[in-house]
Scaffold this active site. Structure first.
Site, mmCIF file in Angstrom:
data_model
loop_
_atom_site.group_PDB
_atom_site.id
_atom_site.type_symbol
_atom_site.label_atom_id
_atom_site.label_comp_id
_atom_site.label_asym_id
_atom_site.label_seq_id
_atom_site.Cartn_x
_atom_site.Cartn_y
_atom_site.Cartn_z
ATOM 1 N N GLU A 205 0.825 -1.217 0.000
ATOM 2 C CA GLU A 205 0.000 0.000 0.000
ATOM 3 C C GLU A 205 0.855 1.261 0.000
ATOM 4 O O GLU A 205 0.349 2.347 0.285
ATOM 5 C CB GLU A 205 -0.956 -0.014 1.190
ATOM 6 C CG GLU A 205 -1.928 -1.178 1.148
ATOM 7 C CD GLU A 205 -3.036 -1.075 2.183
ATOM 8 O OE1 GLU A 205 -3.179 -0.027 2.833
ATOM 9 O OE2 GLU A 205 -3.752 -2.064 2.349
ATOM 10 N N LYS A 336 -15.813 -1.338 3.983
ATOM 11 C CA LYS A 336 -15.206 -1.712 2.704
ATOM 12 C C LYS A 336 -16.299 -2.257 1.790
ATOM 13 O O LYS A 336 -16.827 -3.350 2.051
ATOM 14 C CB LYS A 336 -14.169 -2.815 2.929
ATOM 15 C CG LYS A 336 -12.912 -2.394 3.693
ATOM 16 C CD LYS A 336 -12.112 -3.651 4.054
ATOM 17 C CE LYS A 336 -10.681 -3.343 4.445
ATOM 18 N NZ LYS A 336 -10.009 -4.538 5.033
HETATM 19 P P1 PGA Z 1 -6.678 -5.974 2.905
HETATM 20 O O1 PGA Z 1 -6.075 -5.068 4.062
HETATM 21 O O2 PGA Z 1 -7.268 -5.082 1.883
HETATM 22 O O3 PGA Z 1 -5.484 -6.742 2.417
HETATM 23 O O4 PGA Z 1 -7.705 -6.866 3.548
HETATM 24 C C1 PGA Z 1 -6.668 -3.883 4.492
HETATM 25 C C2 PGA Z 1 -7.056 -3.951 5.947
HETATM 26 O O5 PGA Z 1 -6.909 -4.997 6.602
HETATM 27 O O6 PGA Z 1 -7.571 -2.963 6.473
HETATM 28 ZN ZN ZN Z 2 -7.795 -4.236 8.565
#
Ligand code: PGA
Ligand code: ZN
Length: 424
Positions: A205, A336
């Protein structure tokens, strides 16, 4: 304005890790285009909507040809002629068409890309920026950003156990100032890493690669970076995503760098010690997704002073959020869209959280694209916070930069959420 869906087309494109993902274009009767791109996680929760991948040997099993075919055939024939102004009806149709509890038949990636394209088409048809289409006349705030300085866990070959070491510019007065403060910390951290001969590039990231010999050393380096950047009075605070499901289950924790295993209460004691020693104001998934007792115990011990976020624990699910509130298992939720699988279910989780008094953090995934929808969701839904990864790589910067454009468009009405976005 004719907002009936005339054409729906999916294609394979590539995400920020160079893996295949699904992009959907929708054309309305009036010629308007709406586009959606599915993001993808690496440390995914067990209860998330299932991403449909082809498996097999091609593309490391990450192929999306099945998901693309489902959209171009079944989903297209079910949605053509529907009015994109009724997001809920379209999302309900997608859920019914899939017919499984976890969206595994058509694929959560197929569904979320379609649902996002529908939302974007509706905003475009109204000639409104998405945040405005969502907010209407409601007052909005620019979100407090959580920005990664070091990336670890599943995003850095498990080099350290903590997945995200992030900062929150809580005392900034605007988005513009908030991002400039984070840029200072990111640069200072890079310099400190270089000075100590440990600058080894960046993780998935965009956070600095965590070349440390213990998890606590990463915390020390982050604290030093904040100080080196000139922020000493709590203007910039730390947020951690432990992502503990990656190294714990059944109440036992085995963080690779610590060289031993911990019982639940011992692990919680480690975290509480970090909270006492470092300027931490937020902590995500402190224990594993299956450890409700641990979440409750941790929140009881720390929830009055820090934000406790459920990510893998809540998977953007309204029912889970309400249960966590009743149990006092956390005080915040990560939002998300691809964990839920449709925009309407994502919104339901956010609304459930607000009704419970939880704070809400819209979040990207570790696998991202140039799509900036989450920046608009964070403003238009008045989420209060946004987590996008680090302050490098254009799939991340596109989202931060979009907030600057939104702030400018709001002009004198722009309000930066800052510290008030936190539940403590
Ligand atoms: P991931 O990580 O998109 O790989 O699940 C992001 C998070 O855990 O917040
Ligand atoms: Zn997370």
């Amino acid at each position: 304005m004719s907002t009936q869906l005339r054409k729906l087309h999916a294609r394979r494109i590539w995400d920020s890790r160079g893996r295949p993902t699904v992009e959907v274009d929708i054309i309305l009767d009036d010629g308007t285009l709406g586009r959606g791109i599915a993001p993808a996680g690496a440390s995914t929760g067990t209860h998330e909507a299932v991403e449909l991948r082809d498996g097999g040997s091609e593309q490391g099993g990450y192929g999306v040809s099945k998901a693309v075919a489902h959209i171009n055939r079944e989903i297209a024939s079910a949605l053509i002629g529907k009015d994109v102004m009724d997001q809920r009806a379209i999302d309900d149709a997608l859920i019914a068409l899939d017919g499984t509890p976890n969206k595994s038949r058509l694929g959560g990636n197929a569904l979320i890309a379609t649902s996002m394209a529908v939302l974007q088409a509706a905003a475009n048809a109204r000639r409104l920026p998405l945040w405005k289409h969502l907010a209407g006349e409601a007052t909005v705030t620019l979100p407090l950003p959580e920005i990664q300085i070091f990336g670890g866990g599943a995003h850095a070959g498990r080099r350290i156990d903590i997945q995200d070491l992030l900062v929150m510019p809580v005392d900034a007065h605007s988005m513009d100032e908030a991002l400039a403060m984070v840029a200072d910390v990111y640069r200072a951290a890079g310099e400190l890493m270089a000075d100590s001969g440990r600058r080894a590039g960046v993780a998935d990231e965009g956070g600095w690669w965590p070349d440390f010999s213990s998890n606590e050393e990463a915390l020390q380096m982050l604290t030093r970076s904040i100080e080196k950047a000139g922020y000493r009075n709590g203007e910039v605070m730390i947020s951690l995503d432990i992502a503990a499901s990656e190294f714990g289950s059944g109440g036992i924790y085995r963080p690779g760098l610590e060289g031993r295993s911990y019982q639940r209460e011992e692990w919680i004691a480690v975290l509480l010690d970090w909270l006492a020693k470092y300027p931490i104001l937020s902590i995500e998934d402190p224990v594993a997704e299956d450890d409700t007792e641990g979440m409750i115990n941790f929140t009881q011990a720390a929830g009055a002073k820090v934000q406790v976020i459920g990510d893998d624990y809540l998977v953007t699910n309204a029912v889970r959020v309400r249960k966590a509130s009743a149990n006092k298992a956390c005080n915040a939720v990560l939002i998300k869209p691809n964990q839920a699988g449709t925009i309407s279910e994502t919104f339901d989780a956010l609304q459930a959280a607000k009704a419970c008094g939880f704070s809400t953090i819209v979040s990207a995934r570790s696998g991202e694209s140039e799509d900036v929808m989450i920046s608009h969701l964070s403003v238009g839904w008045n989420a209060g916070q946004l987590k996008v990864g680090s302050f490098a790589r254009s799939e991340r910067m596109a989202k931060w930069n979009e907030l600057l454009r939104i702030e400018e468009a709001l002009g004198s009405a722009a309000v930066y959420a800052g510290r008030k976005a936190l539940p403590v």
